[in-house]
Design a protein around this motif. Structure first.
Motif, PDB file in Angstrom:
ATOM      1  N   TYR A  25      -1.826  -6.531  -0.451  1.00  0.00           N
ATOM      2  CA  TYR A  25      -1.240  -6.215   1.049  1.00  0.00           C
ATOM      3  C   TYR A  25       0.343  -5.890   0.546  1.00  0.00           C
ATOM      4  CZ  TYR A  25       0.970  -6.262   5.384  1.00  0.00           C
ATOM      5  OH  TYR A  25       1.631  -5.628   6.511  1.00  0.00           O
ATOM      6  N   ILE A  26       1.093  -6.852   0.181  1.00  0.00           N
ATOM      7  CA  ILE A  26       2.428  -6.629  -0.081  1.00  0.00           C
ATOM      8  C   ILE A  26       2.859  -5.601  -1.034  1.00  0.00           C
ATOM      9  CG2 ILE A  26       4.501  -7.737  -1.513  1.00  0.00           C
ATOM     10  CD1 ILE A  26       3.104 -10.725  -0.929  1.00  0.00           C
ATOM     11  N   ARG A  27       2.037  -5.071  -2.005  1.00  0.00           N
ATOM     12  CA  ARG A  27       2.145  -3.980  -2.879  1.00  0.00           C
ATOM     13  C   ARG A  27       2.224  -2.899  -1.829  1.00  0.00           C
ATOM     14  NH1 ARG A  27       1.484  -5.066  -8.270  1.00  0.00           N
ATOM     15  NH2 ARG A  27      -0.190  -6.308  -8.874  1.00  0.00           N
ATOM     16  N   GLU A  28       1.200  -2.875  -1.003  1.00  0.00           N
ATOM     17  CA  GLU A  28       1.121  -1.435   0.004  1.00  0.00           C
ATOM     18  C   GLU A  28       2.069  -1.407   0.991  1.00  0.00           C
ATOM     19  OE1 GLU A  28      -3.239  -1.389   1.090  1.00  0.00           O
ATOM     20  OE2 GLU A  28      -3.744  -2.089  -0.942  1.00  0.00           O
ATOM     21  N   ASN A  29       2.393  -2.683   1.323  1.00  0.00           N
ATOM     22  CA  ASN A  29       3.534  -2.992   2.549  1.00  0.00           C
ATOM     23  C   ASN A  29       4.699  -3.717   2.237  1.00  0.00           C
ATOM     24  OD1 ASN A  29       1.613  -1.842   5.050  1.00  0.00           O
ATOM     25  ND2 ASN A  29       0.191  -3.172   3.639  1.00  0.00           N
ATOM     26  N   ASP A  30       4.849  -4.756   2.584  1.00  0.00           N
ATOM     27  CA  ASP A  30       5.966  -5.730   2.262  1.00  0.00           C
ATOM     28  C   ASP A  30       5.740  -6.852   2.352  1.00  0.00           C
ATOM     29  OD1 ASP A  30       7.799  -6.194   4.941  1.00  0.00           O
ATOM     30  OD2 ASP A  30       6.795  -4.364   5.097  1.00  0.00           O
ATOM     31  N   THR A  35       0.941 -11.148   7.080  1.00  0.00           N
ATOM     32  CA  THR A  35       0.356 -12.340   8.111  1.00  0.00           C
ATOM     33  C   THR A  35      -0.853 -12.679   7.449  1.00  0.00           C
ATOM     34  OG1 THR A  35      -1.027 -10.738   9.529  1.00  0.00           O
ATOM     35  CG2 THR A  35       1.520 -10.991   9.751  1.00  0.00           C
ATOM     36  N   VAL A  36      -1.243 -13.931   8.038  1.00  0.00           N
ATOM     37  CA  VAL A  36      -2.694 -14.453   7.380  1.00  0.00           C
ATOM     38  C   VAL A  36      -3.678 -13.503   7.924  1.00  0.00           C
ATOM     39  CG1 VAL A  36      -4.078 -16.576   7.720  1.00  0.00           C
ATOM     40  CG2 VAL A  36      -1.694 -16.759   7.547  1.00  0.00           C
ATOM     41  N   ASP A  37      -3.655 -13.235   9.123  1.00  0.00           N
ATOM     42  CA  ASP A  37      -4.652 -12.119   9.600  1.00  0.00           C
ATOM     43  C   ASP A  37      -4.997 -11.043   8.645  1.00  0.00           C
ATOM     44  OD1 ASP A  37      -5.767 -13.420  11.993  1.00  0.00           O
ATOM     45  OD2 ASP A  37      -3.999 -12.855  13.101  1.00  0.00           O
ATOM     46  N   LYS A  38      -3.864 -10.269   8.243  1.00  0.00           N
ATOM     47  CA  LYS A  38      -3.814  -9.361   7.378  1.00  0.00           C
ATOM     48  C   LYS A  38      -4.731  -9.788   5.991  1.00  0.00           C
ATOM     49  CE  LYS A  38       0.089  -7.025   9.454  1.00  0.00           C
ATOM     50  NZ  LYS A  38       1.573  -6.762   9.573  1.00  0.00           N
ATOM     51  N   VAL A  39      -4.439 -10.992   5.563  1.00  0.00           N
ATOM     52  CA  VAL A  39      -5.084 -11.235   4.335  1.00  0.00           C
ATOM     53  C   VAL A  39      -6.601 -11.506   4.728  1.00  0.00           C
ATOM     54  CG1 VAL A  39      -5.250 -13.306   2.830  1.00  0.00           C
ATOM     55  CG2 VAL A  39      -2.918 -12.628   3.441  1.00  0.00           C
ATOM     56  N   VAL A  43     -10.445 -10.058   3.246  1.00  0.00           N
ATOM     57  CA  VAL A  43     -11.250 -11.101   2.447  1.00  0.00           C
ATOM     58  C   VAL A  43     -12.516 -11.412   3.182  1.00  0.00           C
ATOM     59  CG1 VAL A  43     -11.215 -13.437   2.740  1.00  0.00           C
ATOM     60  CG2 VAL A  43      -9.439 -12.662   0.843  1.00  0.00           C
ATOM     61  N   PRO A  44     -13.565 -11.477   2.323  1.00  0.00           N
ATOM     62  CA  PRO A  44     -14.936 -11.730   2.827  1.00  0.00           C
ATOM     63  C   PRO A  44     -15.361 -12.985   3.337  1.00  0.00           C
ATOM     64  CG  PRO A  44     -15.167 -11.902   0.537  1.00  0.00           C
ATOM     65  CD  PRO A  44     -13.754 -11.665   0.915  1.00  0.00           C
ATOM     66  N   PHE A  45     -14.239 -13.558   4.159  1.00  0.00           N
ATOM     67  CA  PHE A  45     -14.480 -15.016   4.630  1.00  0.00           C
ATOM     68  C   PHE A  45     -13.395 -15.072   5.794  1.00  0.00           C
ATOM     69  CE2 PHE A  45     -11.861 -16.434   1.255  1.00  0.00           C
ATOM     70  CZ  PHE A  45     -12.488 -15.866   0.114  1.00  0.00           C
ATOM     71  N   SER A  46     -13.616 -16.115   6.474  1.00  0.00           N
ATOM     72  CA  SER A  46     -12.886 -16.508   7.669  1.00  0.00           C
ATOM     73  C   SER A  46     -11.467 -17.273   7.553  1.00  0.00           C
ATOM     74  CB  SER A  46     -13.767 -17.141   8.596  1.00  0.00           C
ATOM     75  OG  SER A  46     -13.533 -18.614   8.130  1.00  0.00           O
ATOM     76  N   CYS A  55      -2.463 -24.266   2.833  1.00  0.00           N
ATOM     77  CA  CYS A  55      -2.017 -25.134   4.138  1.00  0.00           C
ATOM     78  C   CYS A  55      -1.297 -24.011   4.979  1.00  0.00           C
ATOM     79  CB  CYS A  55      -1.385 -26.427   3.660  1.00  0.00           C
ATOM     80  SG  CYS A  55       0.378 -25.929   3.151  1.00  0.00           S
ATOM     81  N   SER A  56      -0.572 -22.957   4.404  1.00  0.00           N
ATOM     82  CA  SER A  56       0.091 -22.241   5.248  1.00  0.00           C
ATOM     83  C   SER A  56       0.333 -20.800   4.622  1.00  0.00           C
ATOM     84  CB  SER A  56       1.434 -22.836   5.633  1.00  0.00           C
ATOM     85  OG  SER A  56       2.239 -22.813   4.255  1.00  0.00           O
TER      86      SER A  56
END
Lengths: 237, 237
Positions: A25-30, A35-39, A43-46, A55-56
């Motif tokens: 994500y960082i490579r493609e954007n900045d 954000t955690v949601d974007k990660v 990713v194939p899990f919640s 933890c953060s």
DNA sequence: ACCTGAACACCGTTCAAGT
DNA sequence: ACCTGAACACCGTTCAAGT
């Protein structure tokens, strides 16, 4: 040791999947807009599972930093195997540093990011301890080289300085150059006049000449070492 | 020029009130937890008005950075008035740098923060241009000193280097030392072994010795200059 | 012309419910 | 024992309404 249904390897692999997703994500954007949601979306899990590992949000970024410092250590270690005098080995490390920075700006900047207090304040104790361990590992590599230069009678360090201080001189200088030239803002005069590659080698030589580290820069042809190192590292990164 | 009901001075003063409130918050807490609402709560006007002055939270922080760089320039300028050779003046600047860092860690760290891409990406064009202008001002001060050292026949810069490069060598080295020693984490071996004050002077001397900048560190007693500079700056900051 | 603060969209983190 | 994602509290930013 608590009983686990999910074994250690799966856990370790999943951690890597999260880190890879964040890096992508960082490579493609900045990094600012991560954000955690974007990660989680990559990713194939919640979300909850991601928070089981980190933890953060800052803990994820610190995890990325640690992976970068670890790679840097491996790269530097391989640079010390350059066949020549210790001062050449040190130049080889500088070259490796700048080559890796050129090859992957994103990961390079991540190492700098780890130093900002915003991260330190929100990362987990565990991840920060790992960062400190990796930093020491890097420092130890520098100190070993300096010790070898002293044994080879190439270097007599000033009475008021210790080997770690000499190591820190070279490291902080390299770090400073990269930090100040990190963003490619062409509007800035400073960054138009300076070139990371040239400054890094040149300042590295200044410090070592200042220490009287033999051979002095004008008494030796460093170009073969520089060229060979560039060649070697370009195959690695 | 658009007609204004509120005059320029009121506007400028209000901008300062916002910056002061943000700085106060950071001093009492930390930069990571700074929010616009927390600034608004410390200020006698509304969120909308704050956004009339600053386009984003990052713009406020960049405004703070600029104010810090500006103070630094004034401090360095006064350091150049030290009565001695140019190398002493340069040492005096280093001392001023470290003294101001000791006196106000918060503002010192803000200068480093300005270099992170997260800020650059969200600050206003106007505020970033101001930052570049201030950076050039600082660079110019360094370059003038180097020019003077050349005129005084104390310094012959290497053929492959320009005055800005020499200036950048000293600046980036100082910056690197401060960046790496910024946070007082006692857990870290590196930071236990190093002392900003000692490293800064010592590395500054290494670089200048490397350049053959006269008088060389072992041929001169720098202590009076160091003591006088500390004394002078402690009255200012 | 300028200020206000409610409203909106979004983000980090948690935890009750599910498997 | 572990995963899920709805829910919550909070944050940055905007803009219609007010003066």
């Amino acid at each position: 040791m608590s009983p686990r249904v999910v074994d250690e390897e799966t856990l370790k692999a999943r951690e890597q999947v999260i880190l890879d997703a964040a890096l992508d994500y960082i490579r493609e954007n900045d990094i600012a807009s991560l954000t955690v949601d974007k990660v989680v979306a990559r990713v194939p899990f919640s979300k909850g599972t991601v928070y089981n590992h980190f933890c953060s949000k800052e803990d994820i970024v610190t995890g990325l930093c640690n992976s970068c410092v670890s790679s840097l250590h491996a790269l530097f270690q391989s640079a010390t195997r350059f066949d020549g005098n210790v001062r050449e080995k040190m130049i080889a490390i500088c070259i490796a540093y700048m080559m890796s920075a050129k090859a992957d700006t994103t990961r390079f900047m991540l190492v700098i990011t780890a130093k900002t207090s915003a991260l330190n304040q929100k990362a987990s104790e565990e991840r920060l301890n790992e960062h400190i361990r990796l930093e020491q590992q890097l420092m130890h590599l520098f100190c070993s080289l300096i010790q070898k230069a002293i044994e080879d009678k190439d270097l007599v360090i000033p009475v008021h300085m210790s080997p770690p201080q000499v190591a820190f001189a070279i490291w902080s200088m390299s770090f400073g150059i990269i930090a100040l030239l990190q963003d490619g803002l062409e509007r800035c005069d400073l960054r138009r006049l300076m070139e990371v590659e040239r400054e890094l080698v040149s300042h590295c030589n200044l410090v070592m000449d200042g220490l009287g580290w033999l051979p002095l820069s004008q008494d030796f042809d460093w170009q073969p070492c520089i060229d060979a190192s560039k060649e070697r590292v370009s195959g690695l990164v």
